[in-house]
Design an enzyme around this catalytic site. Structure first.
Site, mmCIF file in Angstrom:
data_model
loop_
_atom_site.group_PDB
_atom_site.id
_atom_site.type_symbol
_atom_site.label_atom_id
_atom_site.label_comp_id
_atom_site.label_asym_id
_atom_site.label_seq_id
_atom_site.Cartn_x
_atom_site.Cartn_y
_atom_site.Cartn_z
ATOM 1 N N TYR A 1 0.813 -1.214 0.000
ATOM 2 C CA TYR A 1 0.000 0.000 0.000
ATOM 3 C C TYR A 1 0.847 1.265 0.000
ATOM 4 O O TYR A 1 1.748 1.430 0.819
ATOM 5 C CB TYR A 1 -0.928 -0.003 1.228
ATOM 6 C CG TYR A 1 -1.851 1.199 1.300
ATOM 7 C CD1 TYR A 1 -2.972 1.258 0.503
ATOM 8 C CD2 TYR A 1 -1.582 2.246 2.151
ATOM 9 C CE1 TYR A 1 -3.830 2.340 0.558
ATOM 10 C CE2 TYR A 1 -2.429 3.341 2.218
ATOM 11 C CZ TYR A 1 -3.546 3.388 1.414
ATOM 12 O OH TYR A 1 -4.387 4.476 1.461
ATOM 13 N N HIS B 1 -2.105 16.726 -1.582
ATOM 14 C CA HIS B 1 -2.346 16.923 -0.157
ATOM 15 C C HIS B 1 -1.722 18.209 0.382
ATOM 16 O O HIS B 1 -1.727 18.450 1.580
ATOM 17 C CB HIS B 1 -1.827 15.719 0.645
ATOM 18 C CG HIS B 1 -2.620 14.488 0.385
ATOM 19 N ND1 HIS B 1 -2.365 13.650 -0.665
ATOM 20 C CD2 HIS B 1 -3.691 13.963 1.026
ATOM 21 C CE1 HIS B 1 -3.231 12.654 -0.660
ATOM 22 N NE2 HIS B 1 -4.053 12.823 0.364
#
Length: 131
Positions: free
Chosen positions: A57, A87
């Site tokens: 991940y 982000h």
């Protein structure tokens, strides 16, 4: 000038305050942490940096809904850049210099523990900003 050496395990609250409030405090990465980070990164480079590696991940997969989407090695740098940009938003007043210095120190110290195996250069860059 006093130097505080970080290793990911022994940083005290008082040392964080000292670095945050007094720019004359310098911060260095412990040799043991530097060696461990290099060893981990060498392992990652030799074992995981190919398109047939098992999916991990956010390392060679997307994030969130894209967690099952493989990121090819040739696209990892672009993926990481885009992830940071996606982000990089904030609202309100910027943090004070003290808060910024403390935050960078805490992040560098967490990296020094070697639980997430960043490149040594990442830790060195954070320390350069602090110093």
């Amino acid at each position: 000038m006093q130097t505080i050496t970080i290793d990911g395990f022994t940083l005290t609250a008082q040392q964080v305050v000292n670095v945050a409030r007094a720019p004359q405090f310098r911060v260095a990465l412990a040799d043991s942490s530097r060696a461990a980070l290099k060893q981990s990164r060498d392992y990652i480079e030799s074992t995981w940096m190919h398109d047939e590696a098992p999916m991990m991940y956010s390392f060679n997969t997307g994030v969130g809904l894209l967690k099952d989407t493989r990121i090819k090695v040739e696209h990892i740098e672009l993926f990481q850049t885009q992830l940071i940009r996606a982000h990089s938003a904030g609202i309100g007043e910027p943090f004070s210099e003290e808060v910024s210095r403390a935050t960078m120190l805490l992040r560098a110290n967490a990296f020094a523990s070697n639980y997430s195996a960043p490149r040594v250069e990442v830790v060195d860059r954070l320390l350069a900003f602090i110093n």
